[in-house]
Design a protein around this motif. Sequence first.
Motif, PDB file in Angstrom:
ATOM      1  N   UNK B 179       0.835  -1.196   0.000  1.00 58.97           N
ATOM      2  CA  UNK B 179       0.000   0.000   0.000  1.00 58.97           C
ATOM      3  C   UNK B 179       0.873   1.250   0.000  1.00 58.97           C
ATOM      4  N   UNK B 180       1.938   1.202   0.802  1.00 61.83           N
ATOM      5  CA  UNK B 180       2.814   2.360   0.883  1.00 61.83           C
ATOM      6  C   UNK B 180       3.527   2.598  -0.445  1.00 61.83           C
ATOM      7  N   UNK B 181       3.929   1.518  -1.088  1.00 61.84           N
ATOM      8  CA  UNK B 181       4.606   1.663  -2.371  1.00 61.84           C
ATOM      9  C   UNK B 181       3.651   2.319  -3.373  1.00 61.84           C
ATOM     10  N   UNK B 182       2.383   1.950  -3.264  1.00 56.97           N
ATOM     11  CA  UNK B 182       1.386   2.416  -4.213  1.00 56.97           C
ATOM     12  C   UNK B 182       0.976   3.869  -3.966  1.00 56.97           C
ATOM     13  N   UNK B 183       0.775   4.213  -2.667  1.00 62.77           N
ATOM     14  CA  UNK B 183       0.291   5.556  -2.351  1.00 62.77           C
ATOM     15  C   UNK B 183       1.424   6.541  -2.143  1.00 62.77           C
ATOM     16  N   UNK B 184       2.558   6.042  -1.644  1.00 62.70           N
ATOM     17  CA  UNK B 184       3.727   6.885  -1.465  1.00 62.70           C
ATOM     18  C   UNK B 184       3.592   7.966  -0.406  1.00 62.70           C
ATOM     19  N   UNK B 185       2.594   7.861   0.491  1.00 66.86           N
ATOM     20  CA  UNK B 185       2.439   8.885   1.514  1.00 66.86           C
ATOM     21  C   UNK B 185       3.437   8.662   2.643  1.00 66.86           C
ATOM     22  N   UNK B 186       3.873   9.763   3.236  1.00 72.65           N
ATOM     23  CA  UNK B 186       4.756   9.682   4.385  1.00 72.65           C
ATOM     24  C   UNK B 186       4.075   8.873   5.482  1.00 72.65           C
ATOM     25  N   UNK B 187       4.771   7.894   6.041  1.00 72.72           N
ATOM     26  CA  UNK B 187       4.136   7.032   7.029  1.00 72.72           C
ATOM     27  C   UNK B 187       4.982   6.924   8.289  1.00 72.72           C
ATOM     28  N   UNK B 188       4.316   6.966   9.418  1.00 76.05           N
ATOM     29  CA  UNK B 188       4.990   6.743  10.693  1.00 76.05           C
ATOM     30  C   UNK B 188       4.282   5.581  11.363  1.00 76.05           C
ATOM     31  N   UNK B 189       5.026   4.549  11.675  1.00 77.24           N
ATOM     32  CA  UNK B 189       4.456   3.295  12.161  1.00 77.24           C
ATOM     33  C   UNK B 189       5.086   3.001  13.509  1.00 77.24           C
ATOM     34  N   UNK B 190       4.252   2.874  14.524  1.00 81.84           N
ATOM     35  CA  UNK B 190       4.765   2.603  15.866  1.00 81.84           C
ATOM     36  C   UNK B 190       4.569   1.130  16.184  1.00 81.84           C
ATOM     37  N   UNK B 191       5.596   0.495  16.699  1.00 82.08           N
ATOM     38  CA  UNK B 191       5.463  -0.913  17.079  1.00 82.08           C
ATOM     39  C   UNK B 191       6.473  -1.281  18.163  1.00 82.08           C
ATOM     40  N   UNK B 192       6.182  -2.380  18.847  1.00 85.13           N
ATOM     41  CA  UNK B 192       7.178  -2.907  19.781  1.00 85.13           C
ATOM     42  C   UNK B 192       7.766  -4.210  19.221  1.00 85.13           C
TER      43      UNK B 192
END
Lengths: 294, 369
Positions: B179-192
């Motif tokens: 999805x990110x490759x397709x939309x190219x929007x800046x993304x911030x992903x939080x995870x542990x």
Amino acid sequence: MEKRATFSSTTIGLLFAAPMLVLIFVFFYWPSGQALYWAFTLEQPWGGGNTWVGLQNFRQLLMDPYYWGAISRSMVFGLGATSIAMGVALLLALFTDREMRGHKAYRSIFIWPYAIAAPALGLAFRFILAPEAGFLSLINQIWPGLWNPALDGTDAMIAVIVAFSWKYIGYNFIFFLSALQSIPRSLIEAAAMDGSGPMRRMWDIQLPLLTPTLFFLLVINITESFQDSFGIVDIMTQGGPARATELMVYKIYFDGFKGLDYSGAAAQSIILMGLVVLLTIVQFRFVERRVHYK
Amino acid sequence: MSSIAIKGVKKAYAKNAVVHGVDLEIATGEFIVILGPSGCGKSTLLRMIAGLEDISGGEIWIDGKLVNKMEPRARGCAMVFQNYALYPHMTVAENIGYALKVAGVPKAERMKRVAATAKVVGLEAFLDRRPAALSGGQRQRVAMGRAIVREPKVFLFDEPLSNLDAKLRVAMRAEIRRLHRRLGATSVFVTHDQTEAMTLGDRLVVMNGGRIEQVGTPAEVYNRPATRFVANFVGSPSMNLMEGSIDRHGVFVYDEQRRIPLPGAIDARLVGHKVTLGVRAEAARLVAAGTPGSLPATVDFIEELGAGRVVHTDFDGLSFAVALSDPAAFETGDTVGVMIDPADVHLFSAESGARINALAQLPPVPVAS
């Protein structure tokens, strides 16, 4: 697993249940049964036997324009008091929910009015709304005679509705507030991320999720407005002026204890009971169906 | 499309500071993963970007605009919540279309965009259902659809996969990446979850105790951890850490029997100081007991992973993991030797936990004496 106490003998179990059973029987089923019986008889005011008259009490009541007046006044009172009590409580709860500091204090303070007995409450409001000395006497100084519940029937109705609403606002508030608090915070946040402002969020997210509570309170408020209004009316207006505040429950008392028409009053009780049962059934059948989304 | 600049951002609740001055630059279209243990302030940082938490200090810039005082809706971010936060009284279509409805998009266009979004997240068949009638994975998709439908400048993900089962999580991970490759929007992903972080991020931000420990590509963070915390937190099994000191021959001494010569010349100022030596389980080998240069150990237990196995050995009280690709020829209780290639060791200051890069090639690192 639920914890249960089990008794070896049925007798002990029954003994434990007995006090409650006795209470329910003596204070609920017995009087109800007695009222039902009286409604079909003609009871002598000073005792000394009664005669079976079938539906005559009911026929007489339903032919009586005063009785129909009491029914419609009860409807006006019920609708007015319920909408004010629920509307104000909902607004208070919505605004309190946004700023929760001190909500524990609100909870206990707002429940107090509910604990006040109706006659005491009626007395307080009689003073508060007195045309010559109460808060509203200022209005009468500017426009003489504008407010006088002792002479004006509409004023009197407003006065009892206000007093009754005041008692139930706190009660409703507690329920609304806990329902609002149980809506997950993240739902509100998601709506905020979706671009929804505070008012829009109330309308689109919070209110729809409150509907089960709204429904529950609607049933309680309407039922109580038919039954719990006696003390307030008795102290504030005695049904006057000119029967303007003679609600069904007050008429029962007046016809029974003042008019000594026990049988007519019993028949009225049965009608009132039937009406409350009917309203509750209607509400559960037709309103509740639309409020559960899960 | 938008870039995010975070400058000295702080967050404190009453007197408790939870984020202590974070600086971070996120480029347009980048996929940033903020990784850290629970309570490290990563979610708080994300919520400050979203506008759901007040900023106690510092500045956040999105797309060249200072957003500190802006309402969430003015910032142009979309967020996917950990518990999905779907509106239970709305259908899938209404959930996805809510943002458009609030924005006043006409109904016909709204329906079109909702349908297009539903296709992207594979929910065409479920548009009329309520969230209660969906599985966990489908709810997750609705949450994603709700975020992408309004074509936001920035995507924020708050541990969105942590409520899914392991298999679904891997599938959704791939889907988010696509999805990110397709939309190219800046993304911030939080995870542990460090696997999630390694596989998703263009760059990782490792946080601990309200501070950033390291920012870098997954390979950088894995191969050259900047601190002892990062070394320990990233990688599975976590890096073996040994406390010891460096003698004047440039040899790391853990105890009498366990010494590891370090490559290159040793900065004289390091000699005699306490350091922490780290070795990845994949970099160590198991050899027969008594092999010259090996560290004596006993086999504690063996974790079979199918493709490989992790042998947990014991250095007289210190647990040391060795990852093997071949079947283990050892059993619990056996005495073995652990062989470590000096080129594969990481050194950290025992006091500050910071990486010591000094081994000869690099300029000396000042060490407090």
